[in-house]
Design a protein around this motif. Structure first.
Motif, PDB file in Angstrom:
ATOM      1  N   ALA A   1       0.832  -1.205   0.000  1.00  0.00           N
ATOM      2  CA  ALA A   1       0.000   0.000   0.000  1.00  0.00           C
ATOM      3  C   ALA A   1       0.866   1.254   0.000  1.00  0.00           C
ATOM      4  O   ALA A   1       0.559   2.232  -0.691  1.00  0.00           O
ATOM      5  CB  ALA A   1      -0.935  -0.016   1.208  1.00  0.00           C
ATOM      6  N   ALA A   2       1.957   1.226   0.758  1.00  0.00           N
ATOM      7  CA  ALA A   2       2.848   2.387   0.816  1.00  0.00           C
ATOM      8  C   ALA A   2       3.504   2.652  -0.533  1.00  0.00           C
ATOM      9  O   ALA A   2       3.620   3.805  -0.967  1.00  0.00           O
ATOM     10  CB  ALA A   2       3.907   2.169   1.891  1.00  0.00           C
ATOM     11  N   ALA A   3       3.939   1.574  -1.220  1.00  0.00           N
ATOM     12  CA  ALA A   3       4.571   1.739  -2.530  1.00  0.00           C
ATOM     13  C   ALA A   3       3.573   2.257  -3.556  1.00  0.00           C
ATOM     14  O   ALA A   3       3.897   3.116  -4.379  1.00  0.00           O
ATOM     15  CB  ALA A   3       5.168   0.418  -2.993  1.00  0.00           C
ATOM     16  N   LEU A   4       2.342   1.743  -3.517  1.00  0.00           N
ATOM     17  CA  LEU A   4       1.305   2.220  -4.430  1.00  0.00           C
ATOM     18  C   LEU A   4       0.990   3.689  -4.154  1.00  0.00           C
ATOM     19  O   LEU A   4       0.793   4.476  -5.087  1.00  0.00           O
ATOM     20  CB  LEU A   4       0.042   1.377  -4.278  1.00  0.00           C
ATOM     21  N   ALA A   5       0.945   4.058  -2.885  1.00  0.00           N
ATOM     22  CA  ALA A   5       0.653   5.446  -2.526  1.00  0.00           C
ATOM     23  C   ALA A   5       1.729   6.389  -3.060  1.00  0.00           C
ATOM     24  O   ALA A   5       1.422   7.474  -3.577  1.00  0.00           O
ATOM     25  CB  ALA A   5       0.548   5.568  -1.008  1.00  0.00           C
ATOM     26  N   ALA A   6       2.983   5.977  -2.949  1.00  0.00           N
ATOM     27  CA  ALA A   6       4.074   6.814  -3.449  1.00  0.00           C
ATOM     28  C   ALA A   6       3.970   7.001  -4.957  1.00  0.00           C
ATOM     29  O   ALA A   6       4.178   8.108  -5.479  1.00  0.00           O
ATOM     30  CB  ALA A   6       5.415   6.189  -3.083  1.00  0.00           C
ATOM     31  N   ARG A   7       3.638   5.927  -5.661  1.00  0.00           N
ATOM     32  CA  ARG A   7       3.519   6.002  -7.118  1.00  0.00           C
ATOM     33  C   ARG A   7       2.299   6.833  -7.535  1.00  0.00           C
ATOM     34  O   ARG A   7       2.343   7.549  -8.531  1.00  0.00           O
ATOM     35  CB  ARG A   7       3.415   4.597  -7.692  1.00  0.00           C
ATOM     36  N   ALA A   8       1.203   6.715  -6.784  1.00  0.00           N
ATOM     37  CA  ALA A   8      -0.023   7.433  -7.125  1.00  0.00           C
ATOM     38  C   ALA A   8      -0.059   8.842  -6.543  1.00  0.00           C
ATOM     39  O   ALA A   8      -1.024   9.580  -6.751  1.00  0.00           O
ATOM     40  CB  ALA A   8      -1.237   6.645  -6.630  1.00  0.00           C
ATOM     41  N   LYS A   9       1.005   9.192  -5.805  1.00  0.00           N
ATOM     42  CA  LYS A   9       1.114  10.510  -5.171  1.00  0.00           C
ATOM     43  C   LYS A   9      -0.066  10.782  -4.233  1.00  0.00           C
ATOM     44  O   LYS A   9      -0.727  11.826  -4.290  1.00  0.00           O
ATOM     45  CB  LYS A   9       1.236  11.622  -6.227  1.00  0.00           C
ATOM     46  N   THR A  10      -0.302   9.815  -3.354  1.00  0.00           N
ATOM     47  CA  THR A  10      -1.346   9.936  -2.349  1.00  0.00           C
ATOM     48  C   THR A  10      -0.878   9.217  -1.088  1.00  0.00           C
ATOM     49  O   THR A  10       0.309   8.861  -0.979  1.00  0.00           O
ATOM     50  CB  THR A  10      -2.684   9.360  -2.867  1.00  0.00           C
ATOM     51  N   SER A  11      -1.752   8.979  -0.135  1.00  0.00           N
ATOM     52  CA  SER A  11      -1.370   8.293   1.101  1.00  0.00           C
ATOM     53  C   SER A  11      -1.781   6.832   1.044  1.00  0.00           C
ATOM     54  O   SER A  11      -2.694   6.459   0.293  1.00  0.00           O
ATOM     55  CB  SER A  11      -2.035   8.962   2.304  1.00  0.00           C
ATOM     56  N   ASP A  12      -1.122   5.991   1.857  1.00  0.00           N
ATOM     57  CA  ASP A  12      -1.507   4.585   1.881  1.00  0.00           C
ATOM     58  C   ASP A  12      -2.916   4.405   2.446  1.00  0.00           C
ATOM     59  O   ASP A  12      -3.643   3.489   2.059  1.00  0.00           O
ATOM     60  CB  ASP A  12      -0.490   3.740   2.650  1.00  0.00           C
ATOM     61  N   ALA A  13      -3.329   5.311   3.344  1.00  0.00           N
ATOM     62  CA  ALA A  13      -4.698   5.244   3.867  1.00  0.00           C
ATOM     63  C   ALA A  13      -5.710   5.481   2.741  1.00  0.00           C
ATOM     64  O   ALA A  13      -6.762   4.831   2.692  1.00  0.00           O
ATOM     65  CB  ALA A  13      -4.892   6.271   4.980  1.00  0.00           C
ATOM     66  N   THR A  14      -5.391   6.408   1.823  1.00  0.00           N
ATOM     67  CA  THR A  14      -6.283   6.670   0.694  1.00  0.00           C
ATOM     68  C   THR A  14      -6.357   5.475  -0.232  1.00  0.00           C
ATOM     69  O   THR A  14      -7.426   5.153  -0.771  1.00  0.00           O
ATOM     70  CB  THR A  14      -5.805   7.906  -0.087  1.00  0.00           C
ATOM     71  N   ILE A  15      -5.236   4.777  -0.421  1.00  0.00           N
ATOM     72  CA  ILE A  15      -5.228   3.566  -1.253  1.00  0.00           C
ATOM     73  C   ILE A  15      -6.197   2.536  -0.693  1.00  0.00           C
ATOM     74  O   ILE A  15      -7.001   1.943  -1.422  1.00  0.00           O
ATOM     75  CB  ILE A  15      -3.800   2.979  -1.331  1.00  0.00           C
ATOM     76  N   VAL A  16      -6.155   2.333   0.614  1.00  0.00           N
ATOM     77  CA  VAL A  16      -7.040   1.350   1.250  1.00  0.00           C
ATOM     78  C   VAL A  16      -8.488   1.830   1.199  1.00  0.00           C
ATOM     79  O   VAL A  16      -9.410   1.049   0.919  1.00  0.00           O
ATOM     80  CB  VAL A  16      -6.604   1.092   2.704  1.00  0.00           C
TER      81      VAL A  16
END
Length: 295
Positions: free
Chosen positions: A39-54
């Protein structure tokens, strides 16, 4: 009835927050990476937070990110046969051999680059440490993965480590399972689906409390709690022909890591290998050729 990922997006997208929409667009455009990255890696790539990814995954009606991954994996792998993946590959390539060359290399490059994003320095250190500290390393792989398992076993043996393969299928796999001993590390190369051999192997690993390391793409979310460590690795684009460059690249980074950790033992193993080769070459050079006369 299972609702497809794109149907969920079409039904729920307009009711999401702008941040969640941005995450969902990233999911749509980078489905293979969603399968393997944290989730953290996806958040960094999507330029958002890991909480937002979830939250975005839950806004689509999934229980969480792992649930979303299972749906994507099912759509991208289980529902597409090897023949269909090859057909899609050929349709994208067209009749041009130069296109085949360039497209294949581009897929390999992207897969290798994904290793940098999805495997952390800590994960890599833990993986190397588990290999070097094991009493013995047993490597599981079926189909094309069996060839890479054999390669890893050969190289570990040359580096002075005790290593063996778990590559039989069907009832013969019972003979492989009988090899398991206390102190073993089981390295698993597994993709796409959980075959009977893998299911029973995981049961034996848990029953015997053996250390385990999994290299996979679509099975990461499903098996993460069944093994000690997962190293996510993509097999190219999930909707096209499976390609294994990234897996081989990861195996070779692990081998270099092992050599870096124990350089003296590795060099001693390779020197011994060379001495044996020289003896074999010398013996071969003095063997009489068919039809020749010996004195």
């Amino acid at each position: 009835m299972t609702i497809r990922f794109d149907e969920r997006v079409a039904d729920r997208f307009e009711r999401m927050s702008p941040a969640e929409q941005r995450a969902v667009r990233f999911f749509q455009e980078n489905r293979e990476e969603v399968l393997i990255a944290s989730a953290a890696a996806l958040a960094a790539r999507a330029k958002t937070s890991d909480a937002t990814i979830v939250r975005a995954a839950k806004a689509l009606g999934f229980a969480g990110l792992d649930d979303l991954r299972r749906t994507l994996a099912g759509e991208l792998r289980s529902l597409i046969t090897p023949a269909e993946r090859l057909t899609r590959t050929l349709n994208e390539v067209g009749p041009s051999l130069s296109n085949a060359f360039e497209m294949t290399l581009e897929i390999h490059l992207r897969s290798l680059e994904s290793l940098r994003r999805t495997i952390t320095a800590d994960q890599f250190k833990r993986a190397v440490s588990s290999i070097t500290k094991a009493r013995r390393v047993l490597v599981f792989g079926l189909g094309p993965s069996s060839a890479m398992a054999a390669y890893l076993v050969i190289q570990l043996g040359r580096f002075g480590l005790d290593a063996g393969s778990l590559t039989n299928t069907g009832l013969l796999f019972a003979d492989d399972l009988r090899k398991l001993r206390d102190g073993d590390l089981v390295v698993i190369l597994a993709y796409g689906r959980v075959y009977a051999e893998l299911a029973v192997l995981l049961e034996e690993i848990q029953r015997r409390r053996l250390a385990s390391l999994l290299l996979t793409d679509t099975l990461a979310g499903r098996l993460r709690r069944r093994v000690d460590l997962v190293l996510p690795v993509a097999r190219g684009r999930a909707d096209l022909l499976s390609m294994h460059t990234a897996t081989l690249g990861l195996i070779e980074t692990l081998l270099v890591g092992v050599a870096t950790t124990r350089p003296r033992q590795t060099l001693a193993g390779l020197k011994n290998l060379n001495q044996l080769r020289e003896r074999l070459a010398g013996k071969g050079a003095h063997l009489p050729m068919p039809g020749s006369q010996t004195r």
